[in-house]
Design a protein around this motif. Structure first.
Motif, PDB file in Angstrom:
ATOM      1  N   THR A  84       0.865  -1.706   0.361  1.00 49.59           N
ATOM      2  CA  THR A  84       0.163   0.606  -0.370  1.00 49.59           C
ATOM      3  C   THR A  84       1.007   1.821   0.220  1.00 49.59           C
ATOM      4  OG1 THR A  84      -1.545   1.478   1.401  1.00 49.59           O
ATOM      5  CG2 THR A  84      -0.072  -0.469   2.471  1.00 49.59           C
ATOM      6  N   GLN A  86      -0.029   4.181   0.649  1.00 48.07           N
ATOM      7  CA  GLN A  86      -0.538   4.480   2.639  1.00 48.07           C
ATOM      8  C   GLN A  86      -0.015   4.907   3.296  1.00 48.07           C
ATOM      9  OE1 GLN A  86      -3.530   7.362   2.896  1.00 48.07           O
ATOM     10  NE2 GLN A  86      -2.331   7.675   4.265  1.00 48.07           N
ATOM     11  N   ILE A 236      -9.045  -1.545   4.366  1.00 49.01           N
ATOM     12  CA  ILE A 236      -8.713  -2.080   2.552  1.00 49.01           C
ATOM     13  C   ILE A 236      -9.204  -0.881   2.125  1.00 49.01           C
ATOM     14  CG2 ILE A 236      -8.237  -2.781   0.305  1.00 49.01           C
ATOM     15  CD1 ILE A 236      -8.379  -5.288   1.655  1.00 49.01           C
ATOM     16  N   THR A 240      -7.048   2.721   0.853  1.00 49.19           N
ATOM     17  CA  THR A 240      -6.546   3.140  -1.203  1.00 49.19           C
ATOM     18  C   THR A 240      -6.971   4.452  -0.861  1.00 49.19           C
ATOM     19  OG1 THR A 240      -8.157   1.314  -1.041  1.00 49.19           O
ATOM     20  CG2 THR A 240      -5.817   0.473  -0.927  1.00 49.19           C
TER      21      THR A 240
END
Length: 244
Positions: A84, A86, A236, A240
């Motif tokens: 990810t 993030q 999730i 995202t």
């Protein structure tokens, strides 16, 4: 209580993720009131997170809510295996003293979620379960967390609890992310817990610092294997979604 309540946080960590991406980890990031180590994981070293709009996850605030530790550790497993973009930080168990004893409070009998140095902190309390401490941020667990928040300036903070199923958000900036979790879990989305919480993370983070705060309240005593699947897609989705 969930079956996992008998496992130590370090045992739960060992179960998270078989294939792991490199990440930052400090096993003794902070110490509890009784001198136990508190671990911190992150996508980057904390000194590099300021300005990256990170998300801070916290498990095990109340030691008699093992469901929050289960969720934190299984989510850590996903973060380890995923790629990810993030930025994030995660504390699997903020209150190892209480977790070890199956007690809400820390080793000095303080409710950590009433010990934040919020403008509304007050020394009065009606039940010893909610003892706020001798002064704001008097407890080493909260003092360390307050410093971490100041250092990294996360855009969102999510702490994992268990009581009555709900997803509670503090601050309008947290509402969209909270809706991902509510929709995934089919739990009610609420702007507050339903009663005053002076000295709580919601009051300190959202009302004082302007950081959105989400409190996940899992069903107390629910089977541990059902916890992460219930929130996985919501977690999730918020990781995202475009940072804002």
């Amino acid at each position: 209580m969930a079956e996992s309540s008998t496992q130590a946080p370090e045992q739960l960590k060992a179960q998270a993720g078989s294939q792991e991406n490199p990440l930052w980890h400090q096993a003794d990031w902070a110490s509890s009131a009784l001198g136990q180590s508190i671990s911190l994981y992150a996508s980057h070293p904390p000194e590099h997170l300021n300005g990256l709009a990170s998300v801070l996850f916290i498990g095990g605030v109340h030691g008699d809510e093992p469901e929050g530790v289960v969720l934190a550790n299984e989510w850590l497993g996903w973060l380890r295996a995923a790629n990810t973009a993030q930025a994030w930080l995660l504390i699997p168990c903020l209150n190892p003293d209480g977790y070890q004893r199956n007690e809400r409070t820390n080793g000095r009998g303080v409710d950590l979620n009433r010990n934040y140095p919020s403008k509304c902190w007050r020394p009065e309390y009606q039940d010893k379960r909610y003892f706020p401490g001798s002064a704001p941020a008097s407890e080493p667990e909260i003092s360390a967390l307050v410093n971490l928040i100041a250092q990294t300036e996360p855009r969102l903070i999510i702490h994992f609890h268990s009581w009555q199923p709900s997803v509670v958000y503090s601050g309008e900036s947290a509402k969209e992310a909270a809706s991902f979790l509510a929709n995934a879990s089919n739990y009610p989305l609420q702007p507050d817990i339903g009663y005053p919480t002076p000295g709580s993370l919601g009051e300190y983070g959202a009302n004082d610092l302007g950081i959105g705060v989400i409190c996940i309240e899992e069903q107390e005593g629910i089977a541990s294997e059902t916890i992460f699947p219930r929130f996985k897609q919501g977690l999730i989705a918020l990781m995202t979604a475009e940072a804002g």
